[in-house]
Design a protein around this motif. Structure first.
Motif, mmCIF file in Angstrom:
data_model
loop_
_atom_site.group_PDB
_atom_site.id
_atom_site.type_symbol
_atom_site.label_atom_id
_atom_site.label_comp_id
_atom_site.label_asym_id
_atom_site.label_seq_id
_atom_site.Cartn_x
_atom_site.Cartn_y
_atom_site.Cartn_z
ATOM 1 N N MET A 59 -10.586 2.682 -5.238
ATOM 2 C CA MET A 59 -9.314 3.381 -5.414
ATOM 3 C C MET A 59 -8.756 3.175 -6.816
ATOM 4 O O MET A 59 -8.223 4.104 -7.436
ATOM 5 C CB MET A 59 -8.305 2.905 -4.367
ATOM 6 C CG MET A 59 -8.652 3.285 -2.940
ATOM 7 S SD MET A 59 -7.478 2.568 -1.770
ATOM 8 C CE MET A 59 -5.960 3.368 -2.289
ATOM 9 N N PHE B 207 1.700 4.187 -2.973
ATOM 10 C CA PHE B 207 1.483 5.618 -2.768
ATOM 11 C C PHE B 207 2.758 6.421 -2.990
ATOM 12 O O PHE B 207 2.714 7.521 -3.549
ATOM 13 C CB PHE B 207 0.913 5.871 -1.374
ATOM 14 C CG PHE B 207 -0.578 5.822 -1.335
ATOM 15 C CD1 PHE B 207 -1.332 6.930 -1.640
ATOM 16 C CD2 PHE B 207 -1.233 4.648 -1.044
ATOM 17 C CE1 PHE B 207 -2.711 6.898 -1.641
ATOM 18 C CE2 PHE B 207 -2.607 4.588 -1.038
ATOM 19 C CZ PHE B 207 -3.357 5.713 -1.337
ATOM 20 N N ASN C 66 -9.027 9.328 -2.230
ATOM 21 C CA ASN C 66 -8.502 9.551 -0.874
ATOM 22 C C ASN C 66 -9.379 8.938 0.216
ATOM 23 O O ASN C 66 -8.863 8.425 1.217
ATOM 24 C CB ASN C 66 -8.362 11.057 -0.598
ATOM 25 C CG ASN C 66 -7.223 11.681 -1.365
ATOM 26 O OD1 ASN C 66 -6.277 10.999 -1.748
ATOM 27 N ND2 ASN C 66 -7.297 12.978 -1.600
ATOM 28 N N PHE D 177 0.834 -1.200 0.000
ATOM 29 C CA PHE D 177 0.000 0.000 0.000
ATOM 30 C C PHE D 177 0.870 1.252 0.000
ATOM 31 O O PHE D 177 0.691 2.162 -0.826
ATOM 32 C CB PHE D 177 -0.893 -0.043 1.233
ATOM 33 C CG PHE D 177 -2.112 0.830 1.173
ATOM 34 C CD1 PHE D 177 -3.157 0.533 0.316
ATOM 35 C CD2 PHE D 177 -2.241 1.932 2.006
ATOM 36 C CE1 PHE D 177 -4.312 1.310 0.276
ATOM 37 C CE2 PHE D 177 -3.381 2.716 1.980
ATOM 38 C CZ PHE D 177 -4.417 2.406 1.109
ATOM 39 N N THR E 126 -8.925 5.312 0.908
ATOM 40 C CA THR E 126 -7.560 5.171 1.423
ATOM 41 C C THR E 126 -7.544 5.335 2.938
ATOM 42 O O THR E 126 -7.028 4.484 3.675
ATOM 43 C CB THR E 126 -6.638 6.232 0.781
ATOM 44 O OG1 THR E 126 -6.613 6.045 -0.618
ATOM 45 C CG2 THR E 126 -5.229 6.124 1.343
ATOM 46 N N ASN E 127 -8.126 6.437 3.412
ATOM 47 C CA ASN E 127 -8.174 6.688 4.851
ATOM 48 C C ASN E 127 -8.998 5.636 5.581
ATOM 49 O O ASN E 127 -8.627 5.163 6.660
ATOM 50 C CB ASN E 127 -8.747 8.083 5.130
ATOM 51 C CG ASN E 127 -7.801 9.194 4.731
ATOM 52 O OD1 ASN E 127 -6.591 9.044 4.812
ATOM 53 N ND2 ASN E 127 -8.342 10.298 4.275
#
Length: 415
Positions: A295, A235, A333, A231, A336-337
């Motif tokens: 995503m 990024f 985003n 992950f 992701t969070n």
């Protein structure tokens, strides 16, 4: 003594999240106003690329350095208190700067100092905010809340530069500094008087290890977790490839479509409006059942739009692709969070968000060390098309990774 239980906190999550996001929105708006006011002030009064570079570095390096340490604090201590202290530190520093400016001492180095202090506050606050949300919000509501928060931030990004520029035209910068002090005070008082949550488990226990040991333990947690390793690697590469679209598009517009101010403003507005829409879309939709699919979809859109920005010949079509990029951003985003909030052990959340913050703040500037000089040698259009293609290839690999897909579907327990 705080007698509120975690179960009671989750039962009243709507009230809590409204209070929390309200306090953060008020404080963030004041901070954003001042941030842009300083930016415009340096631009107009100094007219120096070197000074702008120094200012950007002062606003980036402290966050990068402090983020992993602040992540340890977010796991060891009261996250609500850390958020309040960071807001208070920024407000006090801004108040001192306002007073010094009112006394007639308006040296440039003071603005660089305040930029560094504000960056330190951001470095403390970011992992604490990321880690505190799962304490407030039920897991099945995290996507909605993160999406809503993304929309709020997009609105602030859209409104702040406009309001800041308007204020600078009618008043002095030191008076604008006082706005940040007032909004921070309102945000802090809201948290103190109305927002009550219990300490998370690690913070409520006696700390028997050192900061360094906790940091080392957090890094070990990442090394032993295949999901986090892949992950974070994705990024790091993705943020490097995003650098031309993030930083070089204003220069591209100036060179290709003309240097009228309204065109530079238009690309910022298009992106901000897109982000507001994207935040609303992900909050209402929630994304695909597998968050990795969401995503992947969003990053494919961003890669395609980045490629398109390098080939479209018409400025109005260019604005459409800029807006679509803005729409895709919160759709990318938010899951992701949420994935990190759901899949990481609560006792490590602060440290993981600290490391993630370090990656997100450093990779695009590192990318600019590569693409910035190249922009003076080759057309920016080539850089955008090239990085867009690489983003598409990287995203395909990301979306086919079995470890990520299993975690995105929630079929594996967090390690």
């Amino acid at each position: 003594m705080n007698t509120i239980t975690e179960e009671e906190t989750k039962q009243h999550w709507k009230r809590n999240i409204i209070l929390f996001l309200s306090s953060q929105t008020i404080s963030l708006f004041g901070s954003s106003l001042v941030q842009y006011a300083i930016f415009w002030y340096i631009t107009l009064s100094m007219n120096s690329g070197v000074m702008m570079t120094v200012y950007i570095i002062c606003g980036f390096i402290p966050t990068f350095i402090l983020s992993p340490i602040a992540g340890v604090w977010a796991d060891r201590y009261n996250r609500k208190l850390l958020i309040m202290l960071s807001d208070g530190m920024i407000a006090i520093a801004t108040l001192i700067l306002a007073i010094v400016f009112l006394m007639g001492y308006d040296e440039a180095w003071l603005l660089f100092v305040i930029a560094s202090i504000r960056a330190l506050g951001t470095g403390v606050q970011t992992p604490a905010v990321g880690a505190i949300l799962p304490q407030i919000v039920p897991k099945d509501k995290l996507t909605q809340v993160n999406g809503t928060n993304g929309s709020i931030q997009a609105v602030i990004m859209f409104v702040s530069p406009i309001v800041s520029a308007a204020l600078l035209s009618v008043t002095t910068i030191e008076k604008i500094f006082f706005i940040d002090v007032v909004t921070a005070a309102i945000g802090i008082l809201t948290l103190v008087l109305f927002f009550h949550i219990p300490l998370h488990k690690k913070a409520s226990e006696k700390q028997t290890t050192s900061y360094f040991s906790d940091l080392k333990e957090g890094l070990s947690y990442i090394r032993q977790n295949d999901f986090l390793k892949i992950f974070f690697l994705f990024f790091a590469i993705f943020f490097v490839l995003m650098a031309p679209a993030a930083f070089l598009t204003p220069l591209q517009v100036t060179r290709t479509f003309g240097d009228e101010i309204w065109k530079l403003t238009a690309i910022e507005i298009a992106f901000s409006v897109g982000m507001m829409a994207g935040g609303g879309i992900i909050a209402a939709w929630g994304g695909f059942q597998n968050k990795i699919h969401t995503m992947t979809f969003a990053s494919l859109v961003m890669g395609a739009c980045t490629f398109a920005l390098g080939i479209v010949p018409n400025f109005w079509i260019y604005l459409v692709f800029m807006a679509v990029t803005g729409i895709a951003m919160p759709i990318f985003n938010t899951p992701t969070n949420v994935l990190l909030q759901e899949r990481v052990d609560e006792n490590y959340l602060g440290r993981i968000f600290g490391v993630f913050g370090m990656i997100s703040t450093s990779m695009m500037p590192i990318g600019m060390l590569i693409f910035g000089p190249l922009a003076d040698i080759v057309p920016i259009e080539w850089l955008l098309s090239g990085t867009g293609l690489l983003m598409l290839i990287l995203t395909i690999l990301f979306g086919r990774n079995k470890v990520l897909l299993e975690q995105g579907a929630g079929t594996l327990a967090p390690k």
